[in-house]
Design a protein around this motif. Sequence first.
Motif, PDB file in Angstrom:
ATOM      1  N   LEU A 150      -2.273  11.665   9.282  1.00 34.69           N
ATOM      2  CA  LEU A 150      -2.907  12.812   9.931  1.00 34.69           C
ATOM      3  C   LEU A 150      -2.517  12.912  11.397  1.00 34.69           C
ATOM      4  CD1 LEU A 150      -6.560  12.473   8.589  1.00 34.69           C
ATOM      5  CD2 LEU A 150      -4.748  13.944   7.713  1.00 34.69           C
ATOM      6  N   PHE A 151      -2.220  11.769  11.995  1.00 32.96           N
ATOM      7  CA  PHE A 151      -1.978  11.752  13.437  1.00 32.96           C
ATOM      8  C   PHE A 151      -0.499  11.627  13.768  1.00 32.96           C
ATOM      9  CE2 PHE A 151      -5.869   9.233  12.492  1.00 32.96           C
ATOM     10  CZ  PHE A 151      -6.750  10.290  12.655  1.00 32.96           C
ATOM     11  N   LEU A 194      -1.277  15.170   0.407  1.00 28.24           N
ATOM     12  CA  LEU A 194      -1.619  13.751   0.602  1.00 28.24           C
ATOM     13  C   LEU A 194      -2.837  13.368  -0.234  1.00 28.24           C
ATOM     14  CD1 LEU A 194      -1.116  13.455   4.482  1.00 28.24           C
ATOM     15  CD2 LEU A 194       0.456  12.726   2.675  1.00 28.24           C
ATOM     16  N   TYR A 239     -10.854   6.158  13.137  1.00 28.13           N
ATOM     17  CA  TYR A 239      -9.747   5.505  12.431  1.00 28.13           C
ATOM     18  C   TYR A 239      -9.161   4.352  13.253  1.00 28.13           C
ATOM     19  CZ  TYR A 239      -5.410   4.492  10.118  1.00 28.13           C
ATOM     20  OH  TYR A 239      -4.396   3.807   9.502  1.00 28.13           O
ATOM     21  N   PHE A 241     -10.388  13.221   4.078  1.00 29.59           N
ATOM     22  CA  PHE A 241      -9.251  12.380   3.690  1.00 29.59           C
ATOM     23  C   PHE A 241      -9.426  10.960   4.232  1.00 29.59           C
ATOM     24  CE2 PHE A 241      -4.705  11.089   4.368  1.00 29.59           C
ATOM     25  CZ  PHE A 241      -4.363  11.010   3.033  1.00 29.59           C
ATOM     26  N   ALA A 242      -9.838  10.870   5.498  1.00 29.05           N
ATOM     27  CA  ALA A 242     -10.046   9.551   6.098  1.00 29.05           C
ATOM     28  C   ALA A 242     -11.165   8.797   5.373  1.00 29.05           C
ATOM     29  CB  ALA A 242     -10.378   9.702   7.583  1.00 29.05           C
ATOM     30  N   ASN A 249      -9.415  16.780   7.024  1.00 28.87           N
ATOM     31  CA  ASN A 249      -8.914  15.547   7.648  1.00 28.87           C
ATOM     32  C   ASN A 249      -9.970  14.445   7.603  1.00 28.87           C
ATOM     33  OD1 ASN A 249      -6.538  16.745   8.255  1.00 28.87           O
ATOM     34  ND2 ASN A 249      -6.933  16.995  10.447  1.00 28.87           N
ATOM     35  N   VAL A 283     -12.413  11.791  14.196  1.00 27.33           N
ATOM     36  CA  VAL A 283     -11.765  11.070  13.092  1.00 27.33           C
ATOM     37  C   VAL A 283     -10.761  10.070  13.644  1.00 27.33           C
ATOM     38  CG1 VAL A 283     -10.214  11.329  11.109  1.00 27.33           C
ATOM     39  CG2 VAL A 283     -12.098  12.928  11.425  1.00 27.33           C
ATOM     40  N   ARG A 284     -10.026  10.502  14.643  1.00 27.51           N
ATOM     41  CA  ARG A 284      -9.009   9.635  15.227  1.00 27.51           C
ATOM     42  C   ARG A 284      -9.632   8.367  15.835  1.00 27.51           C
ATOM     43  NH1 ARG A 284      -3.750  11.571  17.935  1.00 27.51           N
ATOM     44  NH2 ARG A 284      -2.850   9.641  18.107  1.00 27.51           N
ATOM     45  N   ASN A 289     -10.005   7.689   1.839  1.00 25.14           N
ATOM     46  CA  ASN A 289      -9.095   6.542   1.955  1.00 25.14           C
ATOM     47  C   ASN A 289      -9.860   5.251   2.242  1.00 25.14           C
ATOM     48  OD1 ASN A 289      -6.892   8.117   1.498  1.00 25.14           O
ATOM     49  ND2 ASN A 289      -6.190   8.165   3.631  1.00 25.14           N
ATOM     50  N   VAL A 301       0.134   4.911  -1.494  1.00 26.60           N
ATOM     51  CA  VAL A 301      -1.015   5.648  -0.975  1.00 26.60           C
ATOM     52  C   VAL A 301      -0.681   6.155   0.423  1.00 26.60           C
ATOM     53  CG1 VAL A 301      -3.446   5.511  -0.388  1.00 26.60           C
ATOM     54  CG2 VAL A 301      -2.550   4.188  -2.299  1.00 26.60           C
ATOM     55  N   ALA A 302      -0.948   7.454   0.653  1.00 24.31           N
ATOM     56  CA  ALA A 302      -0.713   8.004   1.988  1.00 24.31           C
ATOM     57  C   ALA A 302      -1.843   7.560   2.904  1.00 24.31           C
ATOM     58  CB  ALA A 302      -0.643   9.526   1.922  1.00 24.31           C
ATOM     59  N   TRP A 324       0.847  -1.191   0.000  1.00 24.29           N
ATOM     60  CA  TRP A 324       0.000   0.000   0.000  1.00 24.29           C
ATOM     61  C   TRP A 324       0.886   1.246   0.000  1.00 24.29           C
ATOM     62  CZ3 TRP A 324      -4.940   0.422  -1.014  1.00 24.29           C
ATOM     63  CH2 TRP A 324      -5.704   1.466  -0.524  1.00 24.29           C
ATOM     64  N   TYR A 335     -17.775   7.746   9.545  1.00 24.12           N
ATOM     65  CA  TYR A 335     -17.195   8.861   8.778  1.00 24.12           C
ATOM     66  C   TYR A 335     -18.292   9.587   8.008  1.00 24.12           C
ATOM     67  CZ  TYR A 335     -12.364   6.942   9.219  1.00 24.12           C
ATOM     68  OH  TYR A 335     -11.155   6.490   9.654  1.00 24.12           O
ATOM     69  N   THR A 374      -4.315   7.294   6.245  1.00 28.17           N
ATOM     70  CA  THR A 374      -4.982   8.224   7.164  1.00 28.17           C
ATOM     71  C   THR A 374      -4.125   8.465   8.400  1.00 28.17           C
ATOM     72  OG1 THR A 374      -7.092   7.362   6.399  1.00 28.17           O
ATOM     73  CG2 THR A 374      -7.136   8.641   8.431  1.00 28.17           C
TER      74      THR A 374
END
Lengths: 131, 301
Positions: free
Chosen positions: A31-32, B249, B188, B218-219, B215, B184-185, B222, A25-26, A22, B203, A28
């Motif tokens: 983000l953290f 990204l 995820y 993006f999540a 953000n 989001v965190r 993805n 692909v960046a 993978w 989401y 998720t």
Amino acid sequence: MNFPRLMVSFLVSITLFAQVSWAQVASTEALFAHAATPTAKEKLSALTAREDVAAKFVEMGVNPELIQQRIAAMSEEEALLVSHDIDTLPAGADAGMSLLGAVVFVFIVLLVTDLLGLTKVFNFTKPIVNK
Amino acid sequence: MSACAPKNPLPKDIDTPSSQLLVPFIAPRSELCASSSIEMLALYWHSKTSFTPALTLGELDERTLIPAKGGTLQIELIAAARADGLIAYPLRGGFESLTRELFVGHPLIVLVNRSFAWYPLWHYATLTGYNAQTQHFMTHFAKSPDELLSYSTFTAIWERSEKWGVILLPPGELPLTLEAEEIVRSIYEFESVGKIEGAIVSYETAYLRWPKDTNLLFALANAYYKTQQLQKAETIYKDILSINPAHALARNNLADLLCSMGRSYEALNIIEEATSKEAQTQSILNATHQEILQGCKKRVD
């Protein structure tokens, strides 16, 4: 002891392999990510965190068949925290005090306060401070 | 996974001075109050929504107890709840957040120290309601269902755990008291333990509340991409770039997606505008660029 360690190594290697395919692909996860790049030592400790937790769990009497599942359900950050601090982290339980426990507890507290000269509950104690 | 559809989560203003939720009670059975608490909330959500717990109470017991510690770590409570199919959101904002979450029908689990720091007696209690007039919480506390606990006693024993609490919600329900970033965190983290279908539902619900949060977008994109919902992923990546064209990204992933669909010309246009000051991001961008120049051969299905 060896069995869960082996299984955890196996799980870790599967996870790494999955990330390789993978690669473009960046995730998720980006983000953290912390602003600073982790040092080599931090990376290594993240990699071994799950194995360290597994070893601790075995010592602490956790059912060996479930150790891998339990660790797989933690995020990397969580596994790292547990591997560092398992001895001091609180463990919630019903944890009310039993009557006997309370009696013993009160006895000890009063004994100590007697010895400190703050109380005079028992006939057999003498304060150990300031005559 | 439960078939919870996203719905508009925005609540009304809170004026009601009390709330009492019907949360099934399960006795904590000595060292097993963490698994009991999870089960109580799982049964509550099962009674309210289409959520079905993935684990039995026995399985929760086995996954949470550490015999030598005589109880359950907070992290393992959270991990077991995820395995049961519930998303764990941290409680932020202290006391006021408790009543706000209860008001919108979200019971919570809190960690309290029933004694003092020098002789701790840790306990997970489930909050089931509050009454602002009488200044009480209703809690499933140890062996007592819906026990009344005064605000002052509760605050005293709760402060000793540094006010730790967790909101366990099924996919499609969102906490009221958290900002997008932490939501989001939490979602995820649920996604990354193999629960991507449920994560997508949450989401999507969050998207109704924060349609412009890049953000979150993006999540979501993805997650669509990972589950092969390519059209949806493409739309959301493009939304991100319309909000923030410099989102490297998203640009990278959109280019990769187009490449994988065999649209290498479009992919090249997208990736050529992408740059990043961060070395790691730049190296991903370079790799994607390289792959597109090579004609996207590897990834065409």
